[in-house]
Design a protein around this motif. Structure first.
Motif, PDB file in Angstrom:
ATOM      1  N   PRO A 116       0.806  -1.220   0.000  1.00  0.00           N
ATOM      2  CA  PRO A 116       0.000   0.000   0.000  1.00  0.00           C
ATOM      3  C   PRO A 116       0.843   1.276   0.000  1.00  0.00           C
ATOM      4  CG  PRO A 116       0.019  -0.995   2.181  1.00  0.00           C
ATOM      5  CD  PRO A 116       0.706  -1.962   1.267  1.00  0.00           C
ATOM      6  N   ASN A 117       0.295   2.304  -0.607  1.00  0.00           N
ATOM      7  CA  ASN A 117       0.907   3.632  -0.646  1.00  0.00           C
ATOM      8  C   ASN A 117       0.466   4.402   0.597  1.00  0.00           C
ATOM      9  OD1 ASN A 117       1.519   6.337  -1.139  1.00  0.00           O
ATOM     10  ND2 ASN A 117       1.127   6.173  -3.331  1.00  0.00           N
ATOM     11  N   ASN A 144       9.518   9.647   6.807  1.00  0.00           N
ATOM     12  CA  ASN A 144       9.608   8.715   5.681  1.00  0.00           C
ATOM     13  C   ASN A 144       8.933   7.394   6.054  1.00  0.00           C
ATOM     14  OD1 ASN A 144      11.545   7.336   7.346  1.00  0.00           O
ATOM     15  ND2 ASN A 144      13.107   8.751   6.585  1.00  0.00           N
ATOM     16  N   ASP A 145       8.973   6.435   5.132  1.00  0.00           N
ATOM     17  CA  ASP A 145       8.302   5.151   5.379  1.00  0.00           C
ATOM     18  C   ASP A 145       9.007   4.333   6.469  1.00  0.00           C
ATOM     19  OD1 ASP A 145      10.548   4.423   3.914  1.00  0.00           O
ATOM     20  OD2 ASP A 145       9.444   3.746   2.174  1.00  0.00           O
ATOM     21  N   PRO A 178       9.369  -1.252   5.476  1.00  0.00           N
ATOM     22  CA  PRO A 178       9.263  -0.019   4.679  1.00  0.00           C
ATOM     23  C   PRO A 178       9.528  -0.281   3.201  1.00  0.00           C
ATOM     24  CG  PRO A 178      11.302  -0.038   5.968  1.00  0.00           C
ATOM     25  CD  PRO A 178      10.479  -1.196   6.442  1.00  0.00           C
ATOM     26  N   GLY A 179       8.798   0.434   2.348  1.00  0.00           N
ATOM     27  CA  GLY A 179       8.969   0.264   0.908  1.00  0.00           C
ATOM     28  C   GLY A 179      10.351   0.641   0.425  1.00  0.00           C
ATOM     29  N   SER A 180      11.016   1.533   1.128  1.00  0.00           N
ATOM     30  CA  SER A 180      12.358   1.948   0.708  1.00  0.00           C
ATOM     31  C   SER A 180      13.342   0.788   0.729  1.00  0.00           C
ATOM     32  CB  SER A 180      12.866   3.094   1.588  1.00  0.00           C
ATOM     33  OG  SER A 180      12.797   2.755   2.952  1.00  0.00           O
ATOM     34  N   ALA A 181      13.074  -0.247   1.533  1.00  0.00           N
ATOM     35  CA  ALA A 181      13.919  -1.439   1.524  1.00  0.00           C
ATOM     36  C   ALA A 181      13.878  -2.116   0.161  1.00  0.00           C
ATOM     37  CB  ALA A 181      13.468  -2.418   2.603  1.00  0.00           C
ATOM     38  N   PHE A 182      12.775  -1.900  -0.571  1.00  0.00           N
ATOM     39  CA  PHE A 182      12.580  -2.514  -1.884  1.00  0.00           C
ATOM     40  C   PHE A 182      12.762  -1.501  -3.015  1.00  0.00           C
ATOM     41  CE2 PHE A 182       9.845  -4.455   1.332  1.00  0.00           C
ATOM     42  CZ  PHE A 182      10.279  -5.767   1.294  1.00  0.00           C
ATOM     43  N   GLY A 183      13.353  -0.349  -2.673  1.00  0.00           N
ATOM     44  CA  GLY A 183      13.619   0.655  -3.687  1.00  0.00           C
ATOM     45  C   GLY A 183      12.441   1.541  -4.023  1.00  0.00           C
TER      46      GLY A 183
END
Length: 390
Positions: free
Chosen positions: A325-326, A337-338, A355-360
């Protein structure tokens, strides 16, 4: 102390960090709902365990051939023909200690310093880091939520340079659950053929496609098969994550080189575990089909829950067992941040997400719905309450 440059370039996994912190909190007696771990909550089926126990009792505890026992390589080749419509000889299959090791071995065989690998983002956390470990350069292609995070041939074209060596495909995807349609796979394959780019196709979630059948890109033509590494594992489909058994199928010249790497690193996959995998293949997909139907119910519930939260969008995953989800509407004030939001969920709601940042992909979070419906309902209740308190 000095370390090699390639090791210093590699980031630690935020996925593991979140999971480890949640486990530590549980040890302290704190009730944590975990959405972080990417593994089914079902136990390994008894017929797989029984086959491994039988092998142990029969003394099958010694070294095996580096590429795996013949009957397992034969079984995998047979499965690839029957299920994926790809003709591989057993000599074109290597059994690896998990798909992760198989991927690393592919990069080790393919990459020279500076070679570029196209990786669509969001991506599984280890792709970029394994490329760096093998002195390659990850080239990130940004996927869009508006297109349900589906990779297109045009995006692949846009990232090609004279140094491009390979493309990583992951369909169904971790972390988004996106599935690339056959028509788009055909276009991507055509681009790779014309530009002499190898395809590394990670198909670990193929058993969990909720709309239609999974398509292996190597099945599209004999020419595409020749440039493709088909990677898969028993981890997700038979809930055997701790068994560490996967495989790579590719033209024999590549499998010979990967076997050399494997023989000089881990010698061979665990002997008795391989006999359990033989038994898993004999199930013909009945066990993962049962899991898929349960995951479908959980997917529908968790997606609807997120869509009921003001400000959150959530594409419906077509495969795997993750939602992405966003949550960018809630990144404000003290939540920068996320990563901050994921920490907030863990500390305040006692819910572990990644967190989504772990997946870029910043501004998103990943949740695995490979947990009980009871946990999903309670976890979503806690997330909703936590968001109201922000």
């Amino acid at each position: 102390m000095e370390f090699s440059d390639r090791v210093l370039r590699v980031k630690p996994s935020q996925t593991l960090a979140i999971t480890a912190k949640a486990a530590q909190m549980r040890k302290q007696g704190i009730d944590i709902i975990g959405f972080g771990a990417g593994e089914p909550d079902f136990d390994t089926p008894d017929f797989v365990k029984d086959a491994a126990i039988k092998a142990l009792k029969e003394g099958k505890t010694k070294y095996t051939p580096a590429a795996g026992i013949p009957e397992l390589r034969e079984g995998i080749a047979r499965r690839l023909k029957e299920k994926n419509n790809i003709d591989y000889k057993p000599s074109e299959v290597i059994v690896t200690p998990g798909a992760k090791m198989g991927l690393y071995e592919i990069f080790a065989v393919l990459l020279n310093p500076g070679d570029e690998v196209i990786i669509p983002a969001p991506y599984w956390v280890s792709y970029t880091e394994q490329v760096k470990l093998c002195d390659g350069k990850p080239v990130i292609v940004e996927l869009s939520e508006e297109n349900d995070f589906v990779l297109t041939a045009d995006l692949v074209k846009s990232a090609i340079t004279e140094k491009t060596k390979a493309l990583v495909l992951n369909t169904p995807s971790n972390p988004t659950g996106a599935v690339i349609p056959k028509e788009e796979l055909e276009k991507i394959a055509d681009v790779c053929l014309k530009n002499k780019i190898m395809i590394i196709s990670d198909e670990c979630y193929e058993e969990f496609c909720y709309e239609g059948e999974h398509v292996s890109i190597a099945s599209l033509s004999p020419e595409v098969r020749e440039i493709t590494f088909t990677v898969n594992a028993f981890s997700k489909s038979y809930s055997m994550t701790g068994w560490r058994l996967g495989w790579v199928a590719a033209p024999e010249e590549y499998i010979k080189k990967i076997t050399i790497v494997q023989s000089q690193t881990i010698s061979n996959p665990t002997s008795f575990a391989q006999y359990g995998a033989v038994a898993a293949l004999e199930d013909k997909g009945k066990f993962p089909a049962m899991m898929k139907e349960e995951f479908r119910k959980r997917r529908d519930y968790i997606v609807n829950e997120f869509l009921s939260i003001e400000g959150i969008t959530c594409p419906v995953p077509k495969g795997a067992f993750y939602v992405f989800p966003n949550i960018s509407a809630y990144i404000k004030g003290d939540i920068k941040n996320d990563i901050d939001l994921s920490s907030y969920f863990l500390e305040e709601a006692k819910v572990a997400v990644v967190p989504g940042s772990a997946f870029g992909k910043e501004g998103y979070i990943r949740l695995s719905y490979a947990t009980s419906m009871e946990n999903i309902k309670e976890g979503m209740r806690r997330i909703k309450d936590a968001l109201k308190n922000l």
